[in-house]
Write a protein that holds these residues in place. Structure first.
Motif: not given
Length: 231
Positions: A111-114, A124-134
């Motif tokens: 979640e730290r990613a902007t 860019k059609n790149v998938s991403y997942i949020i793997g944690g808070k910090r």
């Protein structure tokens, strides 16, 4: 959905260090690819530094302005059967395309990613997942990879800290170790598993030898399991 089976595939020296230019053995890359083809993985996962080999090398200047993106994960329209997963907690990697070779790229953020970086990945059609808070929680990551992308067999392929994180989390089921006939001896270089000793009672992880095979030019393939074989 059932979490994926997780194997680790690495090439090391006799003293457990990961490949460096000083080895002078270009054929070890061929050995790695040859063995990788025998493992029925549908995704491989690496740390940020290793993933940089599949990305733009020049820094990407952040765009100015306010960016609004939907919360949570993003599954791009990819049409892929195999995936390349990169751990990038802070959102620093820059991608030319949404493919690494033939695999669709999945970036693992926290979640730290902007919002700007997440918007960039979407563009860019790149998938991403949020793997944690910090910090990245690998248990969360592997569950999401199975649920969102149907991944059943995940291959961990470096670097040393990434491998060590999976080992520490107790997530490695198998180890495919290609042992090259040389000693490195360089102090401070990454090893097969680099795990921070953050508590004094942490125990070593035992492995069970399943098979061994002599390869070309004196290399050795050792296949281990972290769980007893079923009879």
């Amino acid at each position: 959905m059932k979490p994926p089976h997780i194997s680790c595939l690495m090439v090391t020296s006799l003293d457990g260090r990961i490949k460096q230019a000083t080895w002078g053995l270009p054929e070890d890359e061929d050995l790695f690819e040859e063995i990788a083809k025998t493992i029925p993985w549908d995704a491989w996962i690496v740390g940020r530094v290793t993933m940089q080999g599949f990305t733009e090398t020049k820094p990407r200047p952040a765009r100015r302005g306010r960016f609004t993106v939907p919360p949570g994960d993003f599954v791009a329209d990819h049409g892929a059967k195999t995936f390349a997963v990169g751990l990038d907690a802070h959102g620093k990697l820059k991608f030319k395309t949404n493919r690494a070779d033939t695999e669709h790229i999945i970036s693992v953020l926290t979640e730290r990613a902007t919002a700007e970086h997440r918007d960039y990945l979407r563009s860019k059609n790149v998938s991403y997942i949020i793997g944690g808070k910090r910090d990245i929680d690998l248990h969360v990551v592997v569950r999401k990879l199975a649920k969102l992308f149907g991944i059943r067999h995940l291959s961990v392929q470096g670097g040393g800290k990434n491998n060590g994180s999976f080992l520490k989390a107790g997530l490695i089921d198998e180890l495919y170790l290609v042992l090259m006939p040389l000693a490195d001896g360089t102090l401070g270089t990454p090893t097969l598993f680099d795990v921070e000793n953050d508590h004094p009672r942490r125990k070593a992880t035992p492995f069970l030898l399943k098979s061994s095979k002599t390869l070309a030019k004196g290399a050795l393939l050792l296949r281990y399991s972290t769980k007893p074989a079923k009879h």
